[in-house]
Scaffold this motif. Structure first.
Motif, PDB file in Angstrom:
ATOM      1  N   GLN A  65     -72.645 -22.943 -19.833  1.00 14.52           N
ATOM      2  CA  GLN A  65     -71.417 -22.212 -20.113  1.00 14.52           C
ATOM      3  C   GLN A  65     -70.963 -21.401 -18.906  1.00 14.52           C
ATOM      4  O   GLN A  65     -69.758 -21.287 -18.625  1.00 14.52           O
ATOM      5  CB  GLN A  65     -71.636 -21.281 -21.307  1.00 14.52           C
ATOM      6  CG  GLN A  65     -70.375 -20.611 -21.827  1.00 14.52           C
ATOM      7  CD  GLN A  65     -69.458 -21.588 -22.535  1.00 14.52           C
ATOM      8  OE1 GLN A  65     -69.922 -22.437 -23.284  1.00 14.52           O
ATOM      9  NE2 GLN A  65     -68.156 -21.476 -22.297  1.00 14.52           N
ATOM     10  N   ARG A  68     -70.091 -22.870 -12.613  1.00 22.69           N
ATOM     11  CA  ARG A  68     -68.834 -22.968 -11.884  1.00 22.69           C
ATOM     12  C   ARG A  68     -68.977 -24.017 -10.790  1.00 22.69           C
ATOM     13  O   ARG A  68     -70.092 -24.354 -10.370  1.00 22.69           O
ATOM     14  CB  ARG A  68     -68.448 -21.620 -11.279  1.00 22.69           C
ATOM     15  CG  ARG A  68     -68.181 -20.526 -12.309  1.00 22.69           C
ATOM     16  CD  ARG A  68     -66.950 -20.838 -13.144  1.00 22.69           C
ATOM     17  NE  ARG A  68     -66.676 -19.799 -14.151  1.00 22.69           N
ATOM     18  CZ  ARG A  68     -67.124 -19.830 -15.398  1.00 22.69           C
ATOM     19  NH1 ARG A  68     -67.894 -20.843 -15.811  1.00 22.69           N
ATOM     20  NH2 ARG A  68     -66.829 -18.855 -16.247  1.00 22.69           N
ATOM     21  N   ALA A 266     -68.017 -34.349 -13.884  1.00 21.37           N
ATOM     22  CA  ALA A 266     -66.791 -33.595 -13.659  1.00 21.37           C
ATOM     23  C   ALA A 266     -66.882 -32.222 -14.321  1.00 21.37           C
ATOM     24  O   ALA A 266     -67.736 -31.971 -15.162  1.00 21.37           O
ATOM     25  CB  ALA A 266     -65.592 -34.363 -14.215  1.00 21.37           C
ATOM     26  N   VAL A 267     -65.984 -31.327 -13.920  1.00 24.22           N
ATOM     27  CA  VAL A 267     -65.936 -29.987 -14.499  1.00 24.22           C
ATOM     28  C   VAL A 267     -65.779 -30.067 -16.016  1.00 24.22           C
ATOM     29  O   VAL A 267     -66.458 -29.360 -16.779  1.00 24.22           O
ATOM     30  CB  VAL A 267     -64.782 -29.178 -13.875  1.00 24.22           C
ATOM     31  CG1 VAL A 267     -64.644 -27.829 -14.561  1.00 24.22           C
ATOM     32  CG2 VAL A 267     -65.004 -29.003 -12.378  1.00 24.22           C
ATOM     33  N   GLU A 268     -64.901 -30.947 -16.469  1.00 24.33           N
ATOM     34  CA  GLU A 268     -64.669 -31.086 -17.907  1.00 24.33           C
ATOM     35  C   GLU A 268     -65.918 -31.614 -18.625  1.00 24.33           C
ATOM     36  O   GLU A 268     -66.178 -31.255 -19.773  1.00 24.33           O
ATOM     37  CB  GLU A 268     -63.495 -32.036 -18.152  1.00 24.33           C
ATOM     38  CG  GLU A 268     -62.160 -31.552 -17.603  1.00 24.33           C
ATOM     39  CD  GLU A 268     -62.008 -31.817 -16.102  1.00 24.33           C
ATOM     40  OE1 GLU A 268     -61.015 -31.336 -15.520  1.00 24.33           O
ATOM     41  OE2 GLU A 268     -62.897 -32.486 -15.521  1.00 24.33           O
ATOM     42  N   ASP A 269     -66.681 -32.480 -17.945  1.00 26.11           N
ATOM     43  CA  ASP A 269     -67.908 -33.009 -18.552  1.00 26.11           C
ATOM     44  C   ASP A 269     -68.908 -31.890 -18.838  1.00 26.11           C
ATOM     45  O   ASP A 269     -69.527 -31.850 -19.904  1.00 26.11           O
ATOM     46  CB  ASP A 269     -68.558 -34.039 -17.618  1.00 26.11           C
ATOM     47  CG  ASP A 269     -67.722 -35.295 -17.461  1.00 26.11           C
ATOM     48  OD1 ASP A 269     -66.964 -35.615 -18.392  1.00 26.11           O
ATOM     49  OD2 ASP A 269     -67.824 -35.950 -16.404  1.00 26.11           O
ATOM     50  N   ALA A 271     -68.323 -28.659 -19.165  1.00 21.50           N
ATOM     51  CA  ALA A 271     -67.812 -27.787 -20.228  1.00 21.50           C
ATOM     52  C   ALA A 271     -68.052 -28.420 -21.603  1.00 21.50           C
ATOM     53  O   ALA A 271     -68.431 -27.737 -22.559  1.00 21.50           O
ATOM     54  CB  ALA A 271     -66.320 -27.527 -20.006  1.00 21.50           C
ATOM     55  N   ASP A 272     -67.838 -29.731 -21.687  1.00 19.70           N
ATOM     56  CA  ASP A 272     -68.087 -30.434 -22.946  1.00 19.70           C
ATOM     57  C   ASP A 272     -69.572 -30.417 -23.294  1.00 19.70           C
ATOM     58  O   ASP A 272     -69.949 -30.269 -24.469  1.00 19.70           O
ATOM     59  CB  ASP A 272     -67.583 -31.870 -22.828  1.00 19.70           C
ATOM     60  CG  ASP A 272     -67.592 -32.601 -24.152  1.00 19.70           C
ATOM     61  OD1 ASP A 272     -67.081 -32.055 -25.142  1.00 19.70           O
ATOM     62  OD2 ASP A 272     -68.118 -33.730 -24.201  1.00 19.70           O
TER      63      ASP A 272
END
Length: 296
Positions: A65, A68, A266-269, A271-272
């Motif tokens: 979480q 960065r 990826a950043v989205e990965d 976060a998911d």
């Protein structure tokens, strides 16, 4: 219009090409085997194992979480008791990307979990590799591997002395790759040489492989087919080959980059992955709070 034209003429259409020696149509096999995420919650009966597993997964979720871009957040797990370690392995599972690095310092094996951007690392050291350390890393790609992927930079080889009959395009390709390698910096965009589209001879390939050398890191990305990535001995230069699900080479490239993007989360990965870990921890916490051995 004549009614006879309402029907296909005989001798045409599916099945008309079947002869006496060919009793059925043979179609090209279609690719298969795409990985799809499925949530999995380990079954844990022992309260102490449940508590240790929850502590570890909660901390991992918090690290994911808080992650960065550019971070590499490490969480040791070799101190977990065997039962808790097995439960953590069960919860994390195995994803699409694996890697292996071997050098004078020892062997490192890496397996991405089913949570993209969360990597299980196992490092072996000591004279016989008997010292083993395990940790989980939250990152786009494990940084420890990249720090050791390439040997120290060496002088450019003298291609003229190694040039054999039949060499055509290799000297120009090598000059381009060496220039890109020597001038690489972290903000450089990936530079790709597509060998599948570029005319070359077997002698060209032999000179390319001998001049670039072999590095220490090999990566396999499994998904729609396989992508095999190998570090060369030339810093930031990677051999990247794509195979379909029938293991046929469909794209052969050499890439100059920090690490090929196909191996990275990826950043989205990430976060998911943090959100999915939170869901699994919530289910485990609910199971841990519910009375055991009772019947409805």
């Amino acid at each position: 219009m004549s009614a006879s034209f309402m029907f296909p003429p005989s001798g045409f259409g599916p099945g008309s090409q079947i002869g006496q020696d060919d009793e059925e149509l043979n179609y090209l096999a279609m690719p298969s085997g795409v990985h799809v995420y499925e949530p999995h919650v380990p079954e844990i009966d022992d309260p102490a194992t449940m508590a240790a597993t929850l502590v570890f997964l909660d901390e991992l979720q918090e690290q994911a979480q808080a992650w960065r871009v550019g971070d590499a957040r490490l969480l040791p797990r070799h101190n977990l008791a065997p039962a808790a370690g097995a439960a953590v392995n069960d919860a994390l599972g195995e994803g699409e990307v694996s890697a292996r690095l071997e050098d004078a310092a020892g062997l490192v094996e890496v397996q991405e979990t089913v949570f993209a951007g969360i990597w299980a690392l196992r490092a072996y050291g000591g004279p016989q590799g008997q010292d083993m350390r395990e940790q989980v890393e939250v990152s786009a790609f494990p940084k420890a591997l990249l720090a050791r992927a390439f040997p120290p930079r060496r002088a450019r080889p003298d291609m003229a002395t190694d040039m054999a009959d039949g060499v055509v395009n290799a000297p120009a390709i090598l000059t381009e790759l060496f220039d890109r390698s020597e001038n690489w910096h972290p903000r450089s965009s990936p530079h790709v040489v597509n060998l599948s589209l570029l005319p070359h001879t077997p002698e060209d390939m032999a000179l390319l492989e001998a001049s670039l050398g072999r590095g220490r890191l090999a990566i396999l990305s499994r998904g729609y087919g396989n992508c095999r990535i190998e570090a060369t001995a030339t810093p930031h230069v990677w051999r990247v080959r794509y195979f379909n699900s029938m293991d046929t080479l469909i794209l052969d490239t050499i890439e100059v980059s920090f690490v090929p993007e196909v191996a990275c989360a990826a950043v989205e990965d990430i976060a998911d992955s943090a959100a999915r870990l939170h869901e699994i921890c919530a289910v485990l916490r609910e199971e841990n709070a519910s009375p055991r051995g009772t019947q409805a």
